[in-house]
Scaffold this motif. Structure first.
Motif, PDB file in Angstrom:
ATOM      1  N   VAL A 287       1.026  -1.078   0.032  1.00 52.26           N
ATOM      2  CA  VAL A 287      -0.029   0.159   0.048  1.00 52.26           C
ATOM      3  C   VAL A 287       0.735   1.163  -0.006  1.00 52.26           C
ATOM      4  O   VAL A 287       1.872   1.339   0.627  1.00 52.26           O
ATOM      5  CB  VAL A 287      -0.897  -0.040   1.253  1.00 52.26           C
ATOM      6  CG1 VAL A 287      -1.690   1.311   1.355  1.00 52.26           C
ATOM      7  CG2 VAL A 287      -1.830  -1.111   1.161  1.00 52.26           C
ATOM      8  N   ILE A 288       0.767   2.081  -0.958  1.00 51.29           N
ATOM      9  CA  ILE A 288       1.282   3.435  -1.017  1.00 51.29           C
ATOM     10  C   ILE A 288       0.444   4.560  -0.683  1.00 51.29           C
ATOM     11  O   ILE A 288      -0.758   4.530  -0.826  1.00 51.29           O
ATOM     12  CB  ILE A 288       1.906   3.834  -2.483  1.00 51.29           C
ATOM     13  CG1 ILE A 288       2.547   2.910  -3.102  1.00 51.29           C
ATOM     14  CG2 ILE A 288       2.370   5.183  -2.741  1.00 51.29           C
ATOM     15  CD1 ILE A 288       4.242   2.818  -2.215  1.00 51.29           C
ATOM     16  N   ASP A 289       0.764   5.117   0.525  1.00 49.46           N
ATOM     17  CA  ASP A 289       0.353   6.223   1.111  1.00 49.46           C
ATOM     18  C   ASP A 289       0.623   7.518   0.194  1.00 49.46           C
ATOM     19  O   ASP A 289       1.297   8.162   0.203  1.00 49.46           O
ATOM     20  CB  ASP A 289       0.610   6.732   2.325  1.00 49.46           C
ATOM     21  CG  ASP A 289      -0.093   7.761   3.322  1.00 49.46           C
ATOM     22  OD1 ASP A 289      -1.197   8.093   2.570  1.00 49.46           O
ATOM     23  OD2 ASP A 289       0.455   8.184   4.312  1.00 49.46           O
ATOM     24  N   ASN A 290      -0.683   8.249  -0.261  1.00 43.80           N
ATOM     25  CA  ASN A 290      -0.537   9.477  -1.146  1.00 43.80           C
ATOM     26  C   ASN A 290      -1.545  10.356  -0.854  1.00 43.80           C
ATOM     27  O   ASN A 290      -2.479  11.133  -1.459  1.00 43.80           O
ATOM     28  CB  ASN A 290      -0.920   9.120  -2.740  1.00 43.80           C
ATOM     29  CG  ASN A 290      -0.676  10.313  -3.606  1.00 43.80           C
ATOM     30  OD1 ASN A 290       0.193  10.988  -3.228  1.00 43.80           O
ATOM     31  ND2 ASN A 290      -1.046  10.323  -4.678  1.00 43.80           N
ATOM     32  N   ASP A 291      -1.662  10.642   0.488  1.00 45.49           N
ATOM     33  CA  ASP A 291      -2.741  11.589   1.012  1.00 45.49           C
ATOM     34  C   ASP A 291      -2.134  12.987   1.128  1.00 45.49           C
ATOM     35  O   ASP A 291      -2.579  13.875   1.837  1.00 45.49           O
ATOM     36  CB  ASP A 291      -2.833  11.154   2.540  1.00 45.49           C
ATOM     37  CG  ASP A 291      -4.433  11.615   2.833  1.00 45.49           C
ATOM     38  OD1 ASP A 291      -5.225  11.643   2.061  1.00 45.49           O
ATOM     39  OD2 ASP A 291      -4.631  11.643   4.034  1.00 45.49           O
ATOM     40  N   GLY A 292      -1.214  13.212   0.401  1.00 43.31           N
ATOM     41  CA  GLY A 292      -0.642  14.916   0.396  1.00 43.31           C
ATOM     42  C   GLY A 292       0.669  15.074   0.769  1.00 43.31           C
ATOM     43  O   GLY A 292       0.972  16.249   0.588  1.00 43.31           O
ATOM     44  N   ASN A 293       1.249  14.316   1.274  1.00 40.74           N
ATOM     45  CA  ASN A 293       2.723  14.515   1.755  1.00 40.74           C
ATOM     46  C   ASN A 293       3.538  14.182   0.219  1.00 40.74           C
ATOM     47  O   ASN A 293       4.064  13.105   0.138  1.00 40.74           O
ATOM     48  CB  ASN A 293       3.199  13.738   2.872  1.00 40.74           C
ATOM     49  CG  ASN A 293       4.536  14.060   3.408  1.00 40.74           C
ATOM     50  OD1 ASN A 293       5.310  14.808   2.392  1.00 40.74           O
ATOM     51  ND2 ASN A 293       4.676  13.692   4.755  1.00 40.74           N
ATOM     52  N   THR A 294       3.730  15.383  -0.245  1.00 42.05           N
ATOM     53  CA  THR A 294       4.606  15.128  -1.797  1.00 42.05           C
ATOM     54  C   THR A 294       6.099  14.957  -1.392  1.00 42.05           C
ATOM     55  O   THR A 294       6.674  14.349  -2.277  1.00 42.05           O
ATOM     56  CB  THR A 294       4.562  16.437  -2.490  1.00 42.05           C
ATOM     57  OG1 THR A 294       4.812  17.524  -1.698  1.00 42.05           O
ATOM     58  CG2 THR A 294       3.021  16.751  -2.964  1.00 42.05           C
ATOM     59  N   ASP A 295       6.531  15.366  -0.215  1.00 41.46           N
ATOM     60  CA  ASP A 295       7.898  14.948  -0.126  1.00 41.46           C
ATOM     61  C   ASP A 295       8.070  13.502   0.322  1.00 41.46           C
ATOM     62  O   ASP A 295       9.289  12.848   0.177  1.00 41.46           O
ATOM     63  CB  ASP A 295       8.398  15.908   1.221  1.00 41.46           C
ATOM     64  CG  ASP A 295       8.456  17.276   1.117  1.00 41.46           C
ATOM     65  OD1 ASP A 295       8.592  17.655  -0.096  1.00 41.46           O
ATOM     66  OD2 ASP A 295       8.102  17.977   1.725  1.00 41.46           O
ATOM     67  N   ASP A 296       7.066  12.961   0.871  1.00 33.62           N
ATOM     68  CA  ASP A 296       7.035  11.434   1.405  1.00 33.62           C
ATOM     69  C   ASP A 296       6.848  10.496   0.082  1.00 33.62           C
ATOM     70  O   ASP A 296       7.518   9.490   0.147  1.00 33.62           O
ATOM     71  CB  ASP A 296       5.897  11.022   2.356  1.00 33.62           C
ATOM     72  CG  ASP A 296       6.175   9.620   2.800  1.00 33.62           C
ATOM     73  OD1 ASP A 296       7.226   9.037   3.276  1.00 33.62           O
ATOM     74  OD2 ASP A 296       5.121   9.014   2.839  1.00 33.62           O
ATOM     75  N   LEU A 297       6.296  10.915  -0.814  1.00 37.54           N
ATOM     76  CA  LEU A 297       5.806   9.931  -2.167  1.00 37.54           C
ATOM     77  C   LEU A 297       7.016   9.319  -2.890  1.00 37.54           C
ATOM     78  O   LEU A 297       7.201   8.425  -3.087  1.00 37.54           O
ATOM     79  CB  LEU A 297       4.884  10.515  -2.866  1.00 37.54           C
ATOM     80  CG  LEU A 297       4.280   9.626  -4.047  1.00 37.54           C
ATOM     81  CD1 LEU A 297       3.669   8.429  -3.369  1.00 37.54           C
ATOM     82  CD2 LEU A 297       3.414  10.534  -4.925  1.00 37.54           C
ATOM     83  N   PRO A 298       7.853  10.230  -3.129  1.00 32.17           N
ATOM     84  CA  PRO A 298       9.096   9.829  -3.976  1.00 32.17           C
ATOM     85  C   PRO A 298       9.695   8.854  -3.174  1.00 32.17           C
ATOM     86  O   PRO A 298      10.474   7.918  -3.819  1.00 32.17           O
ATOM     87  CB  PRO A 298       9.973  11.119  -4.159  1.00 32.17           C
ATOM     88  CG  PRO A 298       8.960  12.492  -3.924  1.00 32.17           C
ATOM     89  CD  PRO A 298       8.089  11.808  -3.090  1.00 32.17           C
ATOM     90  N   LEU A 299       9.946   8.955  -1.732  1.00 28.58           N
ATOM     91  CA  LEU A 299      10.682   7.730  -0.962  1.00 28.58           C
ATOM     92  C   LEU A 299      10.051   6.584  -0.889  1.00 28.58           C
ATOM     93  O   LEU A 299      10.650   5.529  -1.225  1.00 28.58           O
ATOM     94  CB  LEU A 299      10.968   8.650   0.496  1.00 28.58           C
ATOM     95  CG  LEU A 299      11.778   7.387   1.246  1.00 28.58           C
ATOM     96  CD1 LEU A 299      13.062   7.200   0.884  1.00 28.58           C
ATOM     97  CD2 LEU A 299      11.667   8.040   2.624  1.00 28.58           C
ATOM     98  N   GLN A 300       8.723   6.552  -0.716  1.00 25.78           N
ATOM     99  CA  GLN A 300       7.876   5.417  -0.981  1.00 25.78           C
ATOM    100  C   GLN A 300       8.177   4.644  -2.485  1.00 25.78           C
ATOM    101  O   GLN A 300       8.424   3.772  -2.466  1.00 25.78           O
ATOM    102  CB  GLN A 300       6.556   5.707  -0.614  1.00 25.78           C
ATOM    103  CG  GLN A 300       6.115   6.240   0.620  1.00 25.78           C
ATOM    104  CD  GLN A 300       4.419   6.233   0.874  1.00 25.78           C
ATOM    105  OE1 GLN A 300       3.837   5.292   0.967  1.00 25.78           O
ATOM    106  NE2 GLN A 300       4.008   7.455   0.819  1.00 25.78           N
ATOM    107  N   ILE A 301       8.027   5.462  -3.296  1.00 21.99           N
ATOM    108  CA  ILE A 301       8.413   4.999  -4.502  1.00 21.99           C
ATOM    109  C   ILE A 301       9.598   4.473  -4.926  1.00 21.99           C
ATOM    110  O   ILE A 301       9.941   3.374  -5.468  1.00 21.99           O
ATOM    111  CB  ILE A 301       8.005   6.229  -5.863  1.00 21.99           C
ATOM    112  CG1 ILE A 301       6.594   6.753  -5.756  1.00 21.99           C
ATOM    113  CG2 ILE A 301       8.184   5.621  -6.987  1.00 21.99           C
ATOM    114  CD1 ILE A 301       5.430   5.505  -5.932  1.00 21.99           C
TER     115      ILE A 301
END
Length: 203
Positions: free
Chosen positions: A174-188
């Motif tokens: 599960v990828i959390d994409n609830d608005g923290n744009t800084d966190d998304l690239p790290l998850q990806i």
């Protein structure tokens, strides 16, 4: 066939954003929404069958599917929705499988399927599944910002999809994409590394 990763999520969850970020890292992308649009564009291979099943009033003057008219119909007529799905889903799946089985140098193939678990057609032949998750309020806001759909229509679309709790429970990741744009690239970045490892058997 390449290592297949199914990507799903509710409307407005950010599937395209996640897919684009993985594409930048080398993943091959197959998007079933794009395939569906190609099948139903002017003179697309599904148009004749749609005209026969639903009537010429659901075809535009240019010869494409009238998406607004069809959306209105299937939201109010379950039988019509089932008829449309029975017509389109086999065509979409066949093209998806054809593309997925074609040679590729990519480390894995990401298949974007909004109704991955709901359709019952795709999950069984995916090697790994990923769900993109965000809050309902953010789904509505994102969808309204990018389209002409009103809140009632967006909620109607969401009602036809699995709720996030069930979708997330079915997914492998599960990828959390609830608005923290800084966190998304790290998850990806972490997801891509993990998928590459799985694809090569180094897990």
């Amino acid at each position: 066939m390449n290592y297949l990763v199914g990507l799903t999520g509710g409307i407005g969850s950010g599937k395209s954003t996640v897919a684009n970020l993985l594409a930048q890292r080398g993943a091959r992308i197959i998007d079933t929404d794009i395939i569906s649009r190609e099948l139903t564009q002017a003179n697309g291979i599904a148009i004749a069958a749609i005209r026969e099943a639903f009537g010429a009033e659901f075809i535009t003057a240019e010869g494409a599917l009238d998406r607004n008219a069809m959306r209105t119909l299937v939201f109010t007529d379950i039988a019509a929705k089932s008829k449309l799905e029975a017509l389109l889903h086999p065509l979409i799946q066949a093209e998806t499988m054809r593309l997925a089985s074609s040679p590729s140098d990519a480390p894995y193939t990401l298949v974007v399927v909004p109704l991955l678990f709901e359709s019952g057609c795709y999950a069984d032949w995916m090697d790994h599944t990923v769900a993109v998750n965000c809050s309902t309020a953010r789904q509505v806001a994102r969808t309204a910002a990018r389209s002409a759909l009103d809140a009632a229509t967006i909620h109607a679309i969401m009602a036809q999809q699995l709720d996030s709790t069930r979708r997330n429970a079915l997914a492998d990741t599960v990828i959390d994409n609830d608005g923290n744009t800084d966190d998304l690239p790290l998850q990806i970045a972490l997801l891509h590394e993990r998928l590459c490892q799985l694809a090569t058997g180094n897990h």
